[in-house]
Design a protein around this motif. Sequence first.
Motif, PDB file in Angstrom:
ATOM      1  N   ARG A  69       0.844  -1.201   0.000  1.00 63.56           N
ATOM      2  CA  ARG A  69       0.000   0.000   0.000  1.00 63.56           C
ATOM      3  C   ARG A  69       0.879   1.252   0.000  1.00 63.56           C
ATOM      4  NH1 ARG A  69      -2.556  -0.379   4.748  1.00 63.56           N
ATOM      5  NH2 ARG A  69      -3.777  -2.118   3.954  1.00 63.56           N
ATOM      6  N   GLN A  70       1.949   1.241   0.794  1.00 62.23           N
ATOM      7  CA  GLN A  70       2.855   2.388   0.826  1.00 62.23           C
ATOM      8  C   GLN A  70       3.595   2.527  -0.501  1.00 62.23           C
ATOM      9  OE1 GLN A  70       2.393   4.555   3.221  1.00 62.23           O
ATOM     10  NE2 GLN A  70       0.948   3.026   3.984  1.00 62.23           N
ATOM     11  N   LEU A  71       3.960   1.409  -1.115  1.00 56.93           N
ATOM     12  CA  LEU A  71       4.597   1.455  -2.435  1.00 56.93           C
ATOM     13  C   LEU A  71       3.644   2.077  -3.452  1.00 56.93           C
ATOM     14  CD1 LEU A  71       6.852   0.794  -4.450  1.00 56.93           C
ATOM     15  CD2 LEU A  71       5.871  -1.518  -4.631  1.00 56.93           C
ATOM     16  N   ASP A  72       2.374   1.692  -3.394  1.00 56.41           N
ATOM     17  CA  ASP A  72       1.377   2.269  -4.299  1.00 56.41           C
ATOM     18  C   ASP A  72       1.258   3.779  -4.078  1.00 56.41           C
ATOM     19  OD1 ASP A  72      -0.891   2.130  -6.221  1.00 56.41           O
ATOM     20  OD2 ASP A  72      -2.060   2.659  -4.438  1.00 56.41           O
ATOM     21  N   LEU A  73       1.235   4.193  -2.820  1.00 58.09           N
ATOM     22  CA  LEU A  73       1.162   5.625  -2.522  1.00 58.09           C
ATOM     23  C   LEU A  73       2.404   6.364  -3.022  1.00 58.09           C
ATOM     24  CD1 LEU A  73      -0.385   5.541   1.059  1.00 58.09           C
ATOM     25  CD2 LEU A  73      -1.485   6.332  -1.051  1.00 58.09           C
ATOM     26  N   LEU A  74       3.558   5.724  -2.882  1.00 59.49           N
ATOM     27  CA  LEU A  74       4.779   6.330  -3.421  1.00 59.49           C
ATOM     28  C   LEU A  74       4.658   6.502  -4.932  1.00 59.49           C
ATOM     29  CD1 LEU A  74       7.567   4.411  -1.457  1.00 59.49           C
ATOM     30  CD2 LEU A  74       7.194   6.879  -1.427  1.00 59.49           C
ATOM     31  N   GLY A  75       4.161   5.478  -5.597  1.00 62.27           N
ATOM     32  CA  GLY A  75       4.035   5.533  -7.049  1.00 62.27           C
ATOM     33  C   GLY A  75       3.048   6.587  -7.526  1.00 62.27           C
ATOM     34  N   ARG A  76       2.060   6.907  -6.713  1.00 60.96           N
ATOM     35  CA  ARG A  76       1.054   7.906  -7.096  1.00 60.96           C
ATOM     36  C   ARG A  76       1.380   9.304  -6.578  1.00 60.96           C
ATOM     37  NH1 ARG A  76      -4.080   6.763  -5.017  1.00 60.96           N
ATOM     38  NH2 ARG A  76      -3.296   5.296  -3.500  1.00 60.96           N
ATOM     39  N   GLU A 101      16.800  -4.217   4.762  1.00 59.65           N
ATOM     40  CA  GLU A 101      16.871  -3.844   3.349  1.00 59.65           C
ATOM     41  C   GLU A 101      15.765  -2.852   3.004  1.00 59.65           C
ATOM     42  OE1 GLU A 101      16.588  -5.771  -1.141  1.00 59.65           O
ATOM     43  OE2 GLU A 101      16.519  -7.093   0.595  1.00 59.65           O
ATOM     44  N   LEU A 102      14.589  -3.083   3.521  1.00 60.44           N
ATOM     45  CA  LEU A 102      13.456  -2.198   3.244  1.00 60.44           C
ATOM     46  C   LEU A 102      13.641  -0.840   3.930  1.00 60.44           C
ATOM     47  CD1 LEU A 102      10.935  -2.354   1.544  1.00 60.44           C
ATOM     48  CD2 LEU A 102       9.712  -3.254   3.515  1.00 60.44           C
ATOM     49  N   ILE A 103      14.285  -0.820   5.080  1.00 59.25           N
ATOM     50  CA  ILE A 103      14.598   0.447   5.754  1.00 59.25           C
ATOM     51  C   ILE A 103      15.532   1.277   4.879  1.00 59.25           C
ATOM     52  CG2 ILE A 103      15.783   1.499   7.724  1.00 59.25           C
ATOM     53  CD1 ILE A 103      14.776  -0.917   9.404  1.00 59.25           C
ATOM     54  N   VAL A 104      16.555   0.632   4.339  1.00 57.57           N
ATOM     55  CA  VAL A 104      17.517   1.318   3.465  1.00 57.57           C
ATOM     56  C   VAL A 104      16.807   1.855   2.224  1.00 57.57           C
ATOM     57  CG1 VAL A 104      19.536   0.961   1.981  1.00 57.57           C
ATOM     58  CG2 VAL A 104      19.516   0.045   4.303  1.00 57.57           C
ATOM     59  N   LEU A 105      15.925   1.045   1.653  1.00 56.11           N
ATOM     60  CA  LEU A 105      15.203   1.480   0.452  1.00 56.11           C
ATOM     61  C   LEU A 105      14.256   2.646   0.762  1.00 56.11           C
ATOM     62  CD1 LEU A 105      14.481  -1.987  -1.154  1.00 56.11           C
ATOM     63  CD2 LEU A 105      16.082  -0.236  -1.967  1.00 56.11           C
ATOM     64  N   ALA A 106      13.618   2.621   1.922  1.00 48.30           N
ATOM     65  CA  ALA A 106      12.757   3.740   2.319  1.00 48.30           C
ATOM     66  C   ALA A 106      13.588   5.007   2.505  1.00 48.30           C
ATOM     67  CB  ALA A 106      11.994   3.391   3.588  1.00 48.30           C
ATOM     68  N   SER A 112      15.138  10.886  -2.483  1.00 46.76           N
ATOM     69  CA  SER A 112      14.913  10.956  -3.926  1.00 46.76           C
ATOM     70  C   SER A 112      13.764  11.902  -4.241  1.00 46.76           C
ATOM     71  CB  SER A 112      14.552   9.571  -4.479  1.00 46.76           C
ATOM     72  OG  SER A 112      15.583   8.655  -4.233  1.00 46.76           O
ATOM     73  N   ALA A 113      13.659  12.237  -5.501  1.00 48.19           N
ATOM     74  CA  ALA A 113      12.544  13.062  -5.972  1.00 48.19           C
ATOM     75  C   ALA A 113      11.277  12.215  -6.022  1.00 48.19           C
ATOM     76  CB  ALA A 113      12.860  13.601  -7.361  1.00 48.19           C
ATOM     77  N   PRO A 114      10.125  12.813  -5.803  1.00 51.18           N
ATOM     78  CA  PRO A 114       8.866  12.064  -5.882  1.00 51.18           C
ATOM     79  C   PRO A 114       8.728  11.332  -7.215  1.00 51.18           C
ATOM     80  CG  PRO A 114       8.468  14.237  -4.981  1.00 51.18           C
ATOM     81  CD  PRO A 114       9.895  14.213  -5.449  1.00 51.18           C
ATOM     82  N   GLY A 115       8.325  10.063  -7.136  1.00 50.72           N
ATOM     83  CA  GLY A 115       8.104   9.265  -8.327  1.00 50.72           C
ATOM     84  C   GLY A 115       9.353   8.660  -8.933  1.00 50.72           C
ATOM     85  N   GLU A 116      10.479   8.725  -8.252  1.00 52.52           N
ATOM     86  CA  GLU A 116      11.745   8.202  -8.782  1.00 52.52           C
ATOM     87  C   GLU A 116      11.577   6.728  -9.154  1.00 52.52           C
ATOM     88  OE1 GLU A 116      15.243   7.579 -10.226  1.00 52.52           O
ATOM     89  OE2 GLU A 116      14.746   9.594  -9.535  1.00 52.52           O
ATOM     90  N   PRO A 117      11.600   6.392 -10.460  1.00 52.39           N
ATOM     91  CA  PRO A 117      11.297   5.029 -10.890  1.00 52.39           C
ATOM     92  C   PRO A 117      12.290   3.976 -10.388  1.00 52.39           C
ATOM     93  CG  PRO A 117      11.747   6.454 -12.794  1.00 52.39           C
ATOM     94  CD  PRO A 117      11.817   7.298 -11.572  1.00 52.39           C
ATOM     95  N   ALA A 118      13.570   4.323 -10.296  1.00 55.10           N
ATOM     96  CA  ALA A 118      14.564   3.336  -9.856  1.00 55.10           C
ATOM     97  C   ALA A 118      14.295   2.907  -8.412  1.00 55.10           C
ATOM     98  CB  ALA A 118      15.972   3.906  -9.993  1.00 55.10           C
ATOM     99  N   VAL A 119      13.953   3.858  -7.565  1.00 60.37           N
ATOM    100  CA  VAL A 119      13.653   3.548  -6.166  1.00 60.37           C
ATOM    101  C   VAL A 119      12.393   2.698  -6.072  1.00 60.37           C
ATOM    102  CG1 VAL A 119      12.994   4.542  -3.937  1.00 60.37           C
ATOM    103  CG2 VAL A 119      14.817   5.589  -5.265  1.00 60.37           C
TER     104      VAL A 119
END
Length: 134
Positions: A69-76, A101-106, A112-119
């Motif tokens: 759900r948080q990933l979806d919110l990040l994507g939007r 690993e997920l802490i590092v990615l968060a 990063s800039a909003p919507g950063e596709p690589a992240v």
Amino acid sequence: MAMIFLPPAMSACLSHLGPPLKGNLTSFLYSSAMAYLGDAIDAHLAAATGDDAELFRELRAAFVESARRQLDLLGRSRCDGNWEMAAMRLKSLAATFHAEELIVLADQALNSAPGEPAVLRRIAAALDSIEPTG
């Protein structure tokens, strides 16, 4: 037998296992059908749920659902505020389950800039490694 000293909270979670397993986390993890060594999320859930396989599956599914759900919110997210809020929620969720690993990615998302596709791809891949979609 190598003994691992546990913090009081973890020791209390394991106290129902009795003396042979109480101080030996490796034996505990090997003895649990639910835990996989090396997978921090499963290990922490196994310690918290004991032998209750249904509760384990329920909590694991809730974790993955919330993270997705948080990933979806990040994507939007199109503004800094929404992006940062979703990234902080993902980081908090990951910290709750010691998913390093997920802490590092968060953290990468926060920097990063909003919507950063690589992240977004890296977070999606991490979540797929926990529980694949489809």
